[in-house]
Motif scaffolding. Structure first.
Motif, short mmCIF file in Angstrom:
data_model
loop_
_atom_site.label_atom_id
_atom_site.label_comp_id
_atom_site.label_asym_id
_atom_site.label_seq_id
_atom_site.Cartn_x
_atom_site.Cartn_y
_atom_site.Cartn_z
N THR A 19 37.18 49.05 41.49
CA THR A 19 38.01 47.96 42.04
C THR A 19 37.83 46.69 41.22
OG1 THR A 19 37.67 48.95 44.22
CG2 THR A 19 38.68 46.78 44.18
N LYS A 64 33.00 38.67 52.09
CA LYS A 64 33.12 39.14 53.47
C LYS A 64 31.76 38.97 54.15
CE LYS A 64 34.35 43.63 54.42
NZ LYS A 64 35.14 44.86 54.19
N GLU A 105 38.39 40.74 45.96
CA GLU A 105 38.65 40.62 44.51
C GLU A 105 39.81 39.68 44.21
OE1 GLU A 105 38.40 43.48 46.20
OE2 GLU A 105 36.62 44.47 45.42
N ASP A 111 30.28 41.00 46.66
CA ASP A 111 30.93 42.09 47.37
C ASP A 111 30.22 43.41 47.11
OD1 ASP A 111 32.80 43.14 49.11
OD2 ASP A 111 34.31 43.49 47.57
N THR A 162 31.76 52.42 42.85
CA THR A 162 32.02 52.96 41.51
C THR A 162 32.24 51.84 40.49
OG1 THR A 162 34.38 53.00 41.97
CG2 THR A 162 33.14 55.00 42.50
N GLY A 163 32.64 50.68 40.97
CA GLY A 163 32.97 49.56 40.06
C GLY A 163 34.45 49.56 39.68
C1 PRP Z 1 35.01 47.96 49.29
C2 PRP Z 1 34.48 46.73 48.56
C3 PRP Z 1 35.23 46.79 47.25
C4 PRP Z 1 35.37 48.28 47.01
C5 PRP Z 1 34.31 48.74 46.04
O1 PRP Z 1 36.20 47.63 49.89
O2 PRP Z 1 34.74 45.55 49.30
O3 PRP Z 1 36.50 46.17 47.36
O4 PRP Z 1 35.16 48.94 48.26
O5 PRP Z 1 34.42 50.11 45.73
P1 PRP Z 1 34.45 50.62 44.22
O6 PRP Z 1 33.35 49.92 43.48
O7 PRP Z 1 34.19 52.10 44.35
O8 PRP Z 1 35.80 50.33 43.65
P2 PRP Z 1 36.92 48.53 50.97
O9 PRP Z 1 37.64 49.66 50.32
O10 PRP Z 1 35.93 48.94 52.00
O11 PRP Z 1 38.02 47.56 51.57
P3 PRP Z 1 38.06 45.97 51.71
O12 PRP Z 1 38.17 45.42 50.30
O13 PRP Z 1 39.29 45.70 52.50
O14 PRP Z 1 36.79 45.53 52.39
#
Ligand code: PRP
Length: 214
Positions: free
Chosen positions: A164, A118, A144, A157, A161-162
């Motif tokens: 996702t 992004k 992802e 990205d 927390t890691g």
């Molecule tokens: C953000 C980022 C990851 C996620 C990471 O996405 O792009 O996808 O958060 O967080 P984590 O490490 O705690 O799992 P967001 O929820 O803002 O939505 P997006 O993917 O649509 O940008």
């Protein structure tokens, strides 16, 4: 005292910003139940709050439509712009990481690689510095998906927390940058409303220091 206008980033950062403002002694009742309204006036402090998307926070501050803004360093790095970045608010902390499918040897090939993000500017700069030739594909969200669907070899990205990455079979292999929320100020407003703005910045600083002491 002149009323100040500040643009806040909607989404995850808003809750943390509201908490900080409350610790600064600001009555944030309107922010606790904003409904569909996008502009809110605080009662016990001369501050109007504008709720916007992160890139637009930068645009409103840069053009002087808002005197100040709170936005992630990720958007600042990606979009740049001319404004003062006056304070690291020490919240909204996360990092940019390069991530690949688990078990993939990203650097073990000479062929050109495709990176989905992004944040194409940050991604391009990261690989330029390394002298590695990549093509960058801009994705709007849920980045992802790109390596899973075979659109890209890796992603750059935000990782908080890691969870996702893990849930989608990806793993971070390198840090790109550390991120946190920043207070930004319009350059002309800094001259015209200096006492008001510095008063606000000081309150922010005190609240952040109080947090660190706890
Ligand atoms: C953000 C980022 C990851 C996620 C990471 O996405 O792009 O996808 O958060 O967080 P984590 O490490 O705690 O799992 P967001 O929820 O803002 O939505 P997006 O993917 O649509 O940008």
């Amino acid at each position: 005292m002149n009323r100040l206008r500040i643009a806040l980033t909607k989404g995850r950062l808003l809750e943390q910003t509201t908490e900080l403002f409350e610790e600064m002694g600001l009555d944030c009742t309107p922010l606790r139940s904003p409904g569909r309204r996008l502009i809110h006036s605080l009662e016990n402090y001369p501050l109007d709050i504008v709720l916007a998307k992160a890139p637009d926070v930068i645009t409103y501050v840069e053009h002087g439509a808002c005197h100040m803004g709170i936005v992630g360093k990720d958007s600042i790095m990606e979009l740049g712009g001319s404004f003062f970045e006056v304070l690291d608010l020490n919240m909204g902390k996360c990092r940019f990481a390069l991530a690949v499918r688990q078990g993939e040897n990203f650097y073990g090939t000479y062929k050109s690689r495709r990176i989905a993000s992004k944040y194409p500017n940050i991604t391009r700069k990261f690989f330029e510095k390394k002298g590695i030739d990549v093509s960058v594909i801009r994705i709007e969200g849920s980045v992802e998906l790109a390596p899973i669907l075979g659109l890209a070899d890796a992603i750059v990205d935000l990782v908080e927390t890691g969870d996702t990455l893990k849930a989608n079979g990806l793993t971070p292999i390198e840090d790109v940058a550390s991120i946190s929320a920043r207070l930004i100020v319009n350059t002309a407003a800094m001259k015209l409303y200096r006492p008001e703005i510095l008063g606000f910045v000081e309150r922010c600083e005190t609240a952040i220091q109080d947090r660190n002491r706890e």
